[in-house]
Design a protein around this motif. Sequence first.
Motif, PDB file in Angstrom:
ATOM      1  N   ARG A 289     -27.127  -6.578 -25.438  1.00  0.00           N
ATOM      2  CA  ARG A 289     -27.260  -8.130 -25.663  1.00  0.00           C
ATOM      3  C   ARG A 289     -26.086  -8.235 -27.010  1.00  0.00           C
ATOM      4  O   ARG A 289     -26.939  -7.387 -27.923  1.00  0.00           O
ATOM      5  CB  ARG A 289     -28.271  -8.464 -25.781  1.00  0.00           C
ATOM      6  N   PRO A 290     -25.884  -8.544 -28.146  1.00  0.00           N
ATOM      7  CA  PRO A 290     -25.182  -8.879 -29.082  1.00  0.00           C
ATOM      8  C   PRO A 290     -25.809  -9.104 -29.420  1.00  0.00           C
ATOM      9  O   PRO A 290     -27.258  -9.749 -29.857  1.00  0.00           O
ATOM     10  CB  PRO A 290     -24.069 -10.386 -29.045  1.00  0.00           C
ATOM     11  N   LEU A 291     -26.459  -8.728 -31.578  1.00  0.00           N
ATOM     12  CA  LEU A 291     -26.768  -8.922 -32.228  1.00  0.00           C
ATOM     13  C   LEU A 291     -26.256  -9.844 -33.681  1.00  0.00           C
ATOM     14  O   LEU A 291     -26.469 -10.690 -34.287  1.00  0.00           O
ATOM     15  CB  LEU A 291     -27.496  -7.428 -32.445  1.00  0.00           C
ATOM     16  N   PHE A 292     -25.234  -9.357 -34.168  1.00  0.00           N
ATOM     17  CA  PHE A 292     -24.253  -9.596 -35.117  1.00  0.00           C
ATOM     18  C   PHE A 292     -22.535  -9.560 -35.007  1.00  0.00           C
ATOM     19  O   PHE A 292     -22.885  -8.640 -33.567  1.00  0.00           O
ATOM     20  CB  PHE A 292     -24.360  -8.641 -36.494  1.00  0.00           C
TER      21      PHE A 292
ATOM     22  N   ALA B 151     -20.511  -2.520 -40.721  1.00  0.00           N
ATOM     23  CA  ALA B 151     -20.181  -1.378 -41.024  1.00  0.00           C
ATOM     24  C   ALA B 151     -20.705  -0.337 -40.151  1.00  0.00           C
ATOM     25  O   ALA B 151     -20.213   0.256 -40.754  1.00  0.00           O
ATOM     26  CB  ALA B 151     -20.341  -1.133 -41.891  1.00  0.00           C
ATOM     27  N   ALA B 152     -22.151  -0.100 -39.707  1.00  0.00           N
ATOM     28  CA  ALA B 152     -22.412   0.934 -39.627  1.00  0.00           C
ATOM     29  C   ALA B 152     -23.790   0.012 -38.105  1.00  0.00           C
ATOM     30  O   ALA B 152     -24.266  -1.255 -38.366  1.00  0.00           O
ATOM     31  CB  ALA B 152     -23.811   1.453 -39.691  1.00  0.00           C
ATOM     32  N   ALA B 153     -24.386   0.620 -37.750  1.00  0.00           N
ATOM     33  CA  ALA B 153     -25.884   0.222 -36.543  1.00  0.00           C
ATOM     34  C   ALA B 153     -26.456  -0.952 -37.414  1.00  0.00           C
ATOM     35  O   ALA B 153     -27.214  -0.003 -38.818  1.00  0.00           O
ATOM     36  CB  ALA B 153     -26.370   1.042 -35.900  1.00  0.00           C
TER      37      ALA B 153
ATOM     38  N   GLY C 115     -18.294  -5.266 -32.998  1.00  0.00           N
ATOM     39  CA  GLY C 115     -19.224  -6.191 -33.485  1.00  0.00           C
ATOM     40  C   GLY C 115     -21.151  -5.078 -33.327  1.00  0.00           C
ATOM     41  O   GLY C 115     -20.936  -4.633 -32.731  1.00  0.00           O
ATOM     42  N   ALA C 116     -22.070  -6.005 -33.433  1.00  0.00           N
ATOM     43  CA  ALA C 116     -23.139  -5.123 -32.929  1.00  0.00           C
ATOM     44  C   ALA C 116     -24.366  -5.556 -32.806  1.00  0.00           C
ATOM     45  O   ALA C 116     -24.018  -6.644 -31.614  1.00  0.00           O
ATOM     46  CB  ALA C 116     -23.612  -5.502 -34.528  1.00  0.00           C
ATOM     47  N   PHE C 117     -24.735  -4.922 -31.384  1.00  0.00           N
ATOM     48  CA  PHE C 117     -25.950  -5.092 -30.582  1.00  0.00           C
ATOM     49  C   PHE C 117     -26.932  -4.281 -29.977  1.00  0.00           C
ATOM     50  O   PHE C 117     -27.273  -3.317 -30.667  1.00  0.00           O
ATOM     51  CB  PHE C 117     -25.173  -4.594 -29.353  1.00  0.00           C
ATOM     52  N   HIS C 118     -27.898  -4.770 -29.362  1.00  0.00           N
ATOM     53  CA  HIS C 118     -29.436  -3.813 -29.543  1.00  0.00           C
ATOM     54  C   HIS C 118     -29.401  -4.186 -27.981  1.00  0.00           C
ATOM     55  O   HIS C 118     -28.890  -4.753 -26.997  1.00  0.00           O
ATOM     56  CB  HIS C 118     -30.304  -4.948 -29.917  1.00  0.00           C
ATOM     57  N   ARG C 119     -30.844  -3.390 -27.685  1.00  0.00           N
ATOM     58  CA  ARG C 119     -30.608  -2.809 -26.321  1.00  0.00           C
ATOM     59  C   ARG C 119     -32.725  -3.061 -26.446  1.00  0.00           C
ATOM     60  O   ARG C 119     -32.969  -1.283 -27.786  1.00  0.00           O
ATOM     61  CB  ARG C 119     -30.375  -1.747 -26.225  1.00  0.00           C
ATOM     62  N   ARG C 120     -33.483  -3.117 -25.884  1.00  0.00           N
ATOM     63  CA  ARG C 120     -34.664  -3.267 -26.176  1.00  0.00           C
ATOM     64  C   ARG C 120     -35.243  -2.776 -24.527  1.00  0.00           C
ATOM     65  O   ARG C 120     -34.909  -2.808 -24.028  1.00  0.00           O
ATOM     66  CB  ARG C 120     -35.516  -4.318 -26.990  1.00  0.00           C
ATOM     67  N   GLN C 121     -36.555  -1.944 -24.777  1.00  0.00           N
ATOM     68  CA  GLN C 121     -37.404  -1.529 -23.677  1.00  0.00           C
ATOM     69  C   GLN C 121     -38.319  -2.482 -23.196  1.00  0.00           C
ATOM     70  O   GLN C 121     -38.504  -4.085 -23.480  1.00  0.00           O
ATOM     71  CB  GLN C 121     -38.473  -1.226 -23.438  1.00  0.00           C
TER      72      GLN C 121
END
Length: 674
Positions: free
Chosen positions: A559-562, A566-568, A542-548
């Motif tokens: 948190r999940p994003l996709f 294959a890569a970030a 899975g792909a995830f994101h973290r923000r300020q």
Amino acid sequence: MQPISRRNLLLAGTGAGTLALLGAGRAAASADVPPHRWIGAGSFRHVHDPSTPGRRRYLNDHTLIRAGDRWHVFGIVGDSAATGDAPDSAAEISFAHASAPHPYGPWTAHADALTVDPGYHGEEHLWAPHVIEAGGTYWMFYAAGGRGGAAINLATSTDLTTWTRVPSGPLFRGRAARDPMVVRIGGEWVMYYTELSAVDGRHLVCHRRSADLLHWSEPGVAYADETTDATGVSVTESPFVVERDGWYYLFIGPRGGYDGTDVLASRDPFRFSLDGYAGHVPGHAVEPFTDGQQWYASAAGWFRHGLYVAPLHWQDAPPPWQSPDNPVAALDVQGRLTVFALDAGDRSLLRRVQLAPDTDSWSEWERFGGPAGAVPTLGRNTNGRLEVFSLAPGGANLHHRVQRPDGGWYDWEEFGGPAGAAPAVARNADGRLEVFVLSPGGTLIARRRQWSPGALTWDPWDAGFGGPAGAPPVVAANADGRFEVFALTPGGTALLHRWQETPGGAWSPWNRFGTAAGAAPRVARDGSGRLTVTAIGPSGLGAFHRRQSVPSGGWDDWRPLFGWSAAAPLLVPSADGRLEAIALSPGGERLAHRWQLAPGGAWDPGADFGEPGVTLAAPPSAAADATGRIHVFAVTVEGRVRTRVQVRPSSGWQPWTGFGDRLLAPLPSGAPAP
């Protein structure tokens, strides 16, 4: 007890510009044993598709063996899932079989070699066959099991067609024993396989020994991953060990995404560690093999359609990493979007320029430099002049070339070396460019900055900035101008970051930013001033994101994003400050797209962004032109460049179109330098 499925198991320097301190970091060797070699691979070629009429099938873990004048492949086979999705591994109940006169084919499909037998000690799946020949008999070791637990089973054959399971049943059982391979070491047989530690849940490569291939010793641990089962996905799949010139090489994955295999070298075949990193092969379930004259690597996987073969290279220097962006683009001093890439034929550096800032008309591709070891990276000075940073073939050194105020270019100059990748580049609070570069083999991260904003001279290298690292670092500027640098640890065991405590000032120590990750992260700043980091989990599940939480402040949770990626995911801000995120699935067949509903806000559920029937060789890159429209560039598996452009700034998108007639080199991580 619930039946075991493979998916469940998976989830369980000097001012002169030299950089002498960026060493290759080889493992130590005794006086009579040469240093270990570095391993890389050329381009993978699709050589065999196990699909049948009306039934699209994949190969996964597999084995190759030569018998007489023919090669044979046996492997997990299953029905492919919807594009970009993973199949149900519990349905993997047979082994495909094909043969060919040469590893590159042509391959002839045969009847499946073995099908699950529930009456044989509770078999419920068939995984990861490995075939050897001994005493005139072919021995197939494979992973099976079910409600009775994981098991390593054995079947034998005299003709590679008819296989008979040994009457005594499983050779042994384990918590999650799977992916066996057997090799002769000294006067005994050694089996390597993957397992979970009963003590702390870590993923292991275990070994057992045998004199007769039927009776096996108690297990020992050849490699213990630093992550535990609680983190999610195993990165100790498909172990394979070969010996060469007194060194043993453990191929293990998935590393660097689903389609990636790392190599660890050791003088002791029963003890491997990340300190012995010896290269990377960009394929899944990689098996190294030789015909006695040449070495090859084979690969397969859920998201591919059969067997792939590439030349395997034993090198004196580490294979380079590359920037995740290919091609790479930025505005030049005249406000024209300029694209740089590598030619697929001779790896020369190419350039293509927008004819005017507000048009979709472009110059022809033109040669901009000699062969390079990786796609270049770009920096833009406060006065708008571009700087191009290129890695020489083999990572021997770095070069850079600076744009003149009139739009022309100064000559290429040495910038440092050796290096393991083209550097990450960003502009700091006082307008000076800074670069962060990984050494060959990832032993350290070095930093260098301009003497003054836009200057042609640079400070000496700081070779003690960080490391070791498992991928090139990434850098971004906070809203207040302070840098943040993010790095993947060796083996992908964690993400780390380090930040300036004041704009242009001292740096914090390295701090943990995330748990195990599958590849280098990406980072961008949205219109609210907050940074967002994207990453993939181990294996790319899975792909995830973290923000300020606030601009230049602390961080929200991951948190999940996709899904499978294959890569970030690529991040690029629209003209109105909303981030656009684009992710490529393993295998390159699906391109997904999401966007923020407001700068720094929630994300739209997203939509498909790719072209039907087009498979990409690598994730896309993107840049905005002088009007604010985003241009996305992607390279297909054939090396063709495709582009998609916003209709207007922050709006919808035009259809995909071709972008010139040159074939480009994707140069995946681990590919040998030209």
